[in-house]
Design a protein around this motif. Structure first.
Motif, PDB file in Angstrom:
ATOM      1  N   ALA A  83       0.831  -1.210   0.000  1.00 48.95           N
ATOM      2  CA  ALA A  83       0.000   0.000   0.000  1.00 48.95           C
ATOM      3  C   ALA A  83       0.863   1.257   0.000  1.00 48.95           C
ATOM      4  O   ALA A  83       0.574   2.218  -0.720  1.00 48.95           O
ATOM      5  CB  ALA A  83      -0.929  -0.004   1.210  1.00 48.95           C
ATOM      6  N   ARG A  85       3.924   1.591  -1.148  1.00 48.31           N
ATOM      7  CA  ARG A  85       4.540   1.746  -2.470  1.00 48.31           C
ATOM      8  C   ARG A  85       3.542   2.267  -3.497  1.00 48.31           C
ATOM      9  O   ARG A  85       3.883   3.062  -4.349  1.00 48.31           O
ATOM     10  CB  ARG A  85       5.148   0.423  -2.917  1.00 48.31           C
ATOM     11  CG  ARG A  85       6.451   0.158  -2.214  1.00 48.31           C
ATOM     12  CD  ARG A  85       7.156  -1.071  -2.764  1.00 48.31           C
ATOM     13  NE  ARG A  85       8.437  -1.228  -2.122  1.00 48.31           N
ATOM     14  CZ  ARG A  85       8.638  -1.871  -0.978  1.00 48.31           C
ATOM     15  NH1 ARG A  85       7.615  -2.410  -0.358  1.00 48.31           N
ATOM     16  NH2 ARG A  85       9.845  -1.970  -0.455  1.00 48.31           N
ATOM     17  N   ARG A  86       2.295   1.793  -3.418  1.00 47.01           N
ATOM     18  CA  ARG A  86       1.269   2.305  -4.340  1.00 47.01           C
ATOM     19  C   ARG A  86       1.038   3.794  -4.126  1.00 47.01           C
ATOM     20  O   ARG A  86       0.861   4.558  -5.074  1.00 47.01           O
ATOM     21  CB  ARG A  86      -0.040   1.546  -4.165  1.00 47.01           C
ATOM     22  CG  ARG A  86      -0.125   0.295  -4.979  1.00 47.01           C
ATOM     23  CD  ARG A  86      -1.541  -0.248  -5.049  1.00 47.01           C
ATOM     24  NE  ARG A  86      -2.140  -0.499  -3.747  1.00 47.01           N
ATOM     25  CZ  ARG A  86      -2.026  -1.625  -3.071  1.00 47.01           C
ATOM     26  NH1 ARG A  86      -1.328  -2.618  -3.565  1.00 47.01           N
ATOM     27  NH2 ARG A  86      -2.606  -1.764  -1.909  1.00 47.01           N
ATOM     28  N   LEU A  87       1.018   4.227  -2.877  1.00 48.46           N
ATOM     29  CA  LEU A  87       0.792   5.642  -2.581  1.00 48.46           C
ATOM     30  C   LEU A  87       1.978   6.512  -2.982  1.00 48.46           C
ATOM     31  O   LEU A  87       1.804   7.603  -3.523  1.00 48.46           O
ATOM     32  CB  LEU A  87       0.509   5.838  -1.096  1.00 48.46           C
ATOM     33  CG  LEU A  87      -0.843   5.359  -0.605  1.00 48.46           C
ATOM     34  CD1 LEU A  87      -0.900   5.406   0.915  1.00 48.46           C
ATOM     35  CD2 LEU A  87      -1.956   6.187  -1.204  1.00 48.46           C
ATOM     36  N   TYR A  89       4.633   5.752  -5.098  1.00 44.64           N
ATOM     37  CA  TYR A  89       5.118   5.652  -6.481  1.00 44.64           C
ATOM     38  C   TYR A  89       4.008   5.700  -7.528  1.00 44.64           C
ATOM     39  O   TYR A  89       4.221   5.271  -8.657  1.00 44.64           O
ATOM     40  CB  TYR A  89       5.930   4.372  -6.656  1.00 44.64           C
ATOM     41  CG  TYR A  89       7.165   4.339  -5.814  1.00 44.64           C
ATOM     42  CD1 TYR A  89       8.167   5.299  -5.971  1.00 44.64           C
ATOM     43  CD2 TYR A  89       7.329   3.370  -4.838  1.00 44.64           C
ATOM     44  CE1 TYR A  89       9.300   5.275  -5.177  1.00 44.64           C
ATOM     45  CE2 TYR A  89       8.463   3.349  -4.047  1.00 44.64           C
ATOM     46  CZ  TYR A  89       9.438   4.294  -4.222  1.00 44.64           C
ATOM     47  OH  TYR A  89      10.566   4.275  -3.440  1.00 44.64           O
ATOM     48  N   ARG A  90       2.850   6.189  -7.166  1.00 45.47           N
ATOM     49  CA  ARG A  90       1.782   6.217  -8.158  1.00 45.47           C
ATOM     50  C   ARG A  90       2.125   7.201  -9.273  1.00 45.47           C
ATOM     51  O   ARG A  90       2.791   8.219  -9.068  1.00 45.47           O
ATOM     52  CB  ARG A  90       0.449   6.549  -7.527  1.00 45.47           C
ATOM     53  CG  ARG A  90       0.340   7.952  -6.992  1.00 45.47           C
ATOM     54  CD  ARG A  90      -1.005   8.168  -6.390  1.00 45.47           C
ATOM     55  NE  ARG A  90      -0.849   9.188  -5.359  1.00 45.47           N
ATOM     56  CZ  ARG A  90      -1.819   9.627  -4.632  1.00 45.47           C
ATOM     57  NH1 ARG A  90      -3.023   9.163  -4.799  1.00 45.47           N
ATOM     58  NH2 ARG A  90      -1.598  10.536  -3.725  1.00 45.47           N
ATOM     59  N   ARG A  91       1.656   6.876 -10.426  1.00 44.59           N
ATOM     60  CA  ARG A  91       1.954   7.707 -11.594  1.00 44.59           C
ATOM     61  C   ARG A  91       1.034   8.915 -11.631  1.00 44.59           C
ATOM     62  O   ARG A  91      -0.139   8.828 -11.329  1.00 44.59           O
ATOM     63  CB  ARG A  91       1.774   6.892 -12.863  1.00 44.59           C
ATOM     64  CG  ARG A  91       2.767   5.769 -12.915  1.00 44.59           C
ATOM     65  CD  ARG A  91       2.625   4.986 -14.155  1.00 44.59           C
ATOM     66  NE  ARG A  91       3.554   3.849 -14.067  1.00 44.59           N
ATOM     67  CZ  ARG A  91       3.708   2.972 -14.990  1.00 44.59           C
ATOM     68  NH1 ARG A  91       3.004   3.041 -16.084  1.00 44.59           N
ATOM     69  NH2 ARG A  91       4.555   2.002 -14.845  1.00 44.59           N
ATOM     70  N   THR A  92       1.616  10.031 -12.008  1.00 45.94           N
ATOM     71  CA  THR A  92       0.813  11.256 -12.074  1.00 45.94           C
ATOM     72  C   THR A  92       0.564  11.663 -13.509  1.00 45.94           C
ATOM     73  O   THR A  92       1.197  11.247 -14.417  1.00 45.94           O
ATOM     74  CB  THR A  92       1.544  12.425 -11.371  1.00 45.94           C
ATOM     75  OG1 THR A  92       2.842  12.556 -11.910  1.00 45.94           O
ATOM     76  CG2 THR A  92       1.611  12.156  -9.892  1.00 45.94           C
TER      77      THR A  92
END
Length: 92
Positions: A83, A85-87, A89-92
């Motif tokens: 969770a 890492r998802r927060l 490294y999320r793509r913008t």
């Protein structure tokens, strides 16, 4: 002698797995200790002696270690690490 070496190896592998999933293990400890020991939960902390508290803590640690080891064997990250890492490294 071989069984003892295998058991020691399993505990060490479990500790390595817990180290990789330290955030998940830390939060798992909090989720297990707080509702059981705090006064707002079951309030068991008031009734446990030092010896039974040590047994309880070791039991919680072993449960967490077993969970981390199972995740390691399955090749999965800890849920909180995934969770995070998802927060982050999320793509913008």
């Amino acid at each position: 002698m071989v069984c003892q070496a295998a058991a020691t190896s399993t505990v060490i592998d479990g500790a390595r797995a817990a180290r990789k999933r330290s955030l998940s293990c830390y939060l798992a400890h909090s989720l297990m200790f707080s509702p059981l020991l705090a006064a707002w939960g079951l309030g068991l902390g008031e009734h446990l002696t030092s010896a039974t508290m040590v047994l309880f803590a070791v039991g919680v640690w072993l449960v967490t270690l077993a969970g981390a080891y199972a995740l390691e064997r399955a090749g999965r990250q800890g849920p909180m690490e995934a969770a995070l890492r998802r927060l982050v490294y999320r793509r913008t």
